[in-house]
Write a protein that holds these residues in place. Structure first.
Motif, PDB file in Angstrom:
ATOM      1  N   HIS A 165       0.861  -1.175   0.000  1.00 58.94           N
ATOM      2  CA  HIS A 165       0.000   0.000   0.000  1.00 58.94           C
ATOM      3  C   HIS A 165       0.897   1.225   0.000  1.00 58.94           C
ATOM      4  O   HIS A 165       1.571   1.504   0.985  1.00 58.94           O
ATOM      5  N   LEU A 166       0.911   1.921  -1.119  1.00 59.63           N
ATOM      6  CA  LEU A 166       1.683   3.159  -1.231  1.00 59.63           C
ATOM      7  C   LEU A 166       0.757   4.335  -0.961  1.00 59.63           C
ATOM      8  O   LEU A 166      -0.278   4.478  -1.608  1.00 59.63           O
ATOM      9  N   MET A 167       1.127   5.143   0.024  1.00 55.19           N
ATOM     10  CA  MET A 167       0.414   6.382   0.328  1.00 55.19           C
ATOM     11  C   MET A 167       1.348   7.516  -0.068  1.00 55.19           C
ATOM     12  O   MET A 167       2.445   7.630   0.484  1.00 55.19           O
ATOM     13  N   LEU A 168       0.937   8.314  -1.026  1.00 58.55           N
ATOM     14  CA  LEU A 168       1.794   9.359  -1.572  1.00 58.55           C
ATOM     15  C   LEU A 168       1.109  10.716  -1.444  1.00 58.55           C
ATOM     16  O   LEU A 168      -0.045  10.870  -1.837  1.00 58.55           O
ATOM     17  N   THR A 169       1.821  11.667  -0.890  1.00 57.98           N
ATOM     18  CA  THR A 169       1.356  13.051  -0.854  1.00 57.98           C
ATOM     19  C   THR A 169       2.239  13.846  -1.802  1.00 57.98           C
ATOM     20  O   THR A 169       3.464  13.768  -1.713  1.00 57.98           O
ATOM     21  N   ALA A 170       1.615  14.579  -2.716  1.00 54.74           N
ATOM     22  CA  ALA A 170       2.343  15.443  -3.648  1.00 54.74           C
ATOM     23  C   ALA A 170       1.790  16.853  -3.484  1.00 54.74           C
ATOM     24  O   ALA A 170       0.577  17.064  -3.594  1.00 54.74           O
ATOM     25  N   THR A 171       2.669  17.808  -3.212  1.00 51.93           N
ATOM     26  CA  THR A 171       2.217  19.182  -2.973  1.00 51.93           C
ATOM     27  C   THR A 171       2.624  20.088  -4.123  1.00 51.93           C
ATOM     28  O   THR A 171       3.594  19.823  -4.835  1.00 51.93           O
ATOM     29  N   GLY A 172       1.866  21.173  -4.287  1.00 54.49           N
ATOM     30  CA  GLY A 172       2.191  22.177  -5.291  1.00 54.49           C
ATOM     31  C   GLY A 172       2.160  21.657  -6.711  1.00 54.49           C
ATOM     32  O   GLY A 172       3.056  21.919  -7.511  1.00 54.49           O
ATOM     33  N   CYS A 173       1.114  20.909  -7.048  1.00 52.50           N
ATOM     34  CA  CYS A 173       0.993  20.332  -8.388  1.00 52.50           C
ATOM     35  C   CYS A 173       0.539  21.387  -9.407  1.00 52.50           C
ATOM     36  O   CYS A 173       0.050  22.451  -9.035  1.00 52.50           O
ATOM     37  N   ASN A 174       0.676  21.054 -10.694  1.00 47.75           N
ATOM     38  CA  ASN A 174       0.261  21.968 -11.759  1.00 47.75           C
ATOM     39  C   ASN A 174      -1.263  21.926 -11.962  1.00 47.75           C
ATOM     40  O   ASN A 174      -1.980  21.216 -11.263  1.00 47.75           O
ATOM     41  N   ASP A 175      -1.732  22.683 -12.944  1.00 44.94           N
ATOM     42  CA  ASP A 175      -3.177  22.825 -13.168  1.00 44.94           C
ATOM     43  C   ASP A 175      -3.868  21.574 -13.697  1.00 44.94           C
ATOM     44  O   ASP A 175      -5.099  21.521 -13.739  1.00 44.94           O
ATOM     45  N   LYS A 176      -3.113  20.568 -14.125  1.00 47.63           N
ATOM     46  CA  LYS A 176      -3.748  19.312 -14.545  1.00 47.63           C
ATOM     47  C   LYS A 176      -4.553  18.711 -13.389  1.00 47.63           C
ATOM     48  O   LYS A 176      -5.498  17.966 -13.605  1.00 47.63           O
ATOM     49  N   LEU A 177      -4.158  19.070 -12.180  1.00 51.24           N
ATOM     50  CA  LEU A 177      -4.828  18.569 -10.980  1.00 51.24           C
ATOM     51  C   LEU A 177      -6.291  19.027 -10.908  1.00 51.24           C
ATOM     52  O   LEU A 177      -7.089  18.440 -10.194  1.00 51.24           O
ATOM     53  N   LEU A 178      -6.637  20.064 -11.675  1.00 50.72           N
ATOM     54  CA  LEU A 178      -7.982  20.646 -11.627  1.00 50.72           C
ATOM     55  C   LEU A 178      -8.938  20.018 -12.633  1.00 50.72           C
ATOM     56  O   LEU A 178     -10.112  20.359 -12.665  1.00 50.72           O
ATOM     57  N   SER A 179      -8.437  19.108 -13.474  1.00 51.75           N
ATOM     58  CA  SER A 179      -9.209  18.589 -14.598  1.00 51.75           C
ATOM     59  C   SER A 179      -9.677  17.158 -14.375  1.00 51.75           C
ATOM     60  O   SER A 179      -8.856  16.248 -14.199  1.00 51.75           O
ATOM     61  N   ILE A 180     -10.978  16.953 -14.433  1.00 51.68           N
ATOM     62  CA  ILE A 180     -11.541  15.611 -14.299  1.00 51.68           C
ATOM     63  C   ILE A 180     -11.017  14.700 -15.413  1.00 51.68           C
ATOM     64  O   ILE A 180     -10.630  13.557 -15.168  1.00 51.68           O
ATOM     65  N   SER A 181     -10.951  15.209 -16.648  1.00 47.98           N
ATOM     66  CA  SER A 181     -10.491  14.366 -17.752  1.00 47.98           C
ATOM     67  C   SER A 181      -9.009  14.011 -17.598  1.00 47.98           C
ATOM     68  O   SER A 181      -8.600  12.893 -17.899  1.00 47.98           O
ATOM     69  N   LYS A 182      -8.199  14.942 -17.112  1.00 42.01           N
ATOM     70  CA  LYS A 182      -6.773  14.653 -16.920  1.00 42.01           C
ATOM     71  C   LYS A 182      -6.556  13.667 -15.766  1.00 42.01           C
ATOM     72  O   LYS A 182      -5.691  12.798 -15.837  1.00 42.01           O
ATOM     73  N   ILE A 183      -7.361  13.777 -14.725  1.00 38.76           N
ATOM     74  CA  ILE A 183      -7.280  12.821 -13.607  1.00 38.76           C
ATOM     75  C   ILE A 183      -7.687  11.426 -14.101  1.00 38.76           C
ATOM     76  O   ILE A 183      -7.055  10.426 -13.758  1.00 38.76           O
ATOM     77  N   SER A 184      -8.717  11.344 -14.944  1.00 35.29           N
ATOM     78  CA  SER A 184      -9.136  10.060 -15.515  1.00 35.29           C
ATOM     79  C   SER A 184      -8.010   9.444 -16.336  1.00 35.29           C
ATOM     80  O   SER A 184      -7.726   8.247 -16.218  1.00 35.29           O
ATOM     81  N   TYR A 185      -7.378  10.277 -17.159  1.00 36.84           N
ATOM     82  CA  TYR A 185      -6.282   9.797 -17.993  1.00 36.84           C
ATOM     83  C   TYR A 185      -5.087   9.386 -17.132  1.00 36.84           C
ATOM     84  O   TYR A 185      -4.433   8.377 -17.402  1.00 36.84           O
ATOM     85  N   PHE A 186      -4.821  10.145 -16.072  1.00 34.67           N
ATOM     86  CA  PHE A 186      -3.751   9.791 -15.126  1.00 34.67           C
ATOM     87  C   PHE A 186      -3.983   8.380 -14.575  1.00 34.67           C
ATOM     88  O   PHE A 186      -3.051   7.569 -14.509  1.00 34.67           O
ATOM     89  N   CYS A 187      -5.212   8.074 -14.188  1.00 33.06           N
ATOM     90  CA  CYS A 187      -5.532   6.735 -13.660  1.00 33.06           C
ATOM     91  C   CYS A 187      -5.215   5.661 -14.698  1.00 33.06           C
ATOM     92  O   CYS A 187      -4.611   4.626 -14.374  1.00 33.06           O
ATOM     93  N   GLU A 188      -5.598   5.920 -15.943  1.00 33.97           N
ATOM     94  CA  GLU A 188      -5.358   4.968 -17.030  1.00 33.97           C
ATOM     95  C   GLU A 188      -3.853   4.726 -17.230  1.00 33.97           C
ATOM     96  O   GLU A 188      -3.396   3.582 -17.319  1.00 33.97           O
ATOM     97  N   VAL A 189      -3.087   5.797 -17.290  1.00 34.37           N
ATOM     98  CA  VAL A 189      -1.643   5.691 -17.498  1.00 34.37           C
ATOM     99  C   VAL A 189      -0.967   5.010 -16.307  1.00 34.37           C
ATOM    100  O   VAL A 189      -0.096   4.153 -16.479  1.00 34.37           O
TER     101      VAL A 189
END
Length: 128
Positions: free
Chosen positions: A20-44
């Motif tokens: 179980h990897l628990m990862l905190t990432a701070t100060g991310c770019n604007d892709k973090l605001l996009s539902i479609s980019k988050i969906s694609y992130f999950c796929e990748v």
């Protein structure tokens, strides 16, 4: 006694059900605001860590004010990936749990490529 062969991850001679990897990432770019980019992130991410997705990710924006963000859950055949974001701080809270082994650095690679965070703090736990 019941067999523990289903515990496929062996660390220092001890069998574990999953990692179980628990990862905190701070100060991310604007892709973090996009539902479609988050969906694609999950796929990748699923592909990069060599897992098999079970259906599409459930991705939704909710909360308000300082708590607004996106949450996502991607079931994988060996468990699940979940994440939560915070729009205001551009922070990402990611959990990857699987009874099939994966590499922490592969998860970090995808997070860094997508979101270019200022900091990442990973914490790996092996679950018995």
């Amino acid at each position: 006694k019941m067999s523990d062969e289903y515990k496929r991850i062996v660390i220092d001679g001890e069998r574990h059900y999953g990692q179980h990897l628990m990862l905190t990432a701070t100060g991310c770019n604007d892709k973090l605001l996009s539902i479609s980019k988050i969906s694609y992130f999950c796929e990748v991410l699923v592909d990069e860590i060599d897992m098999v997705a079970f259906g599409d990710p459930l991705v939704a924006r909710f909360g308000e004010g300082i708590e607004e963000g996106i949450s996502a859950v991607q079931l994988i055949q060996t468990s699940a990936i979940s994440l939560h974001t915070n729009d205001q701080s551009r922070d990402l809270y990611l959990d990857v749990f699987s009874c099939k082994e994966f590499k922490e650095e592969d998860v970090l690679k995808v997070v860094n490529e997508f979101f270019a965070p200022e900091t990442t703090t990973p914490h790996m736990v092996y679950r018995k």
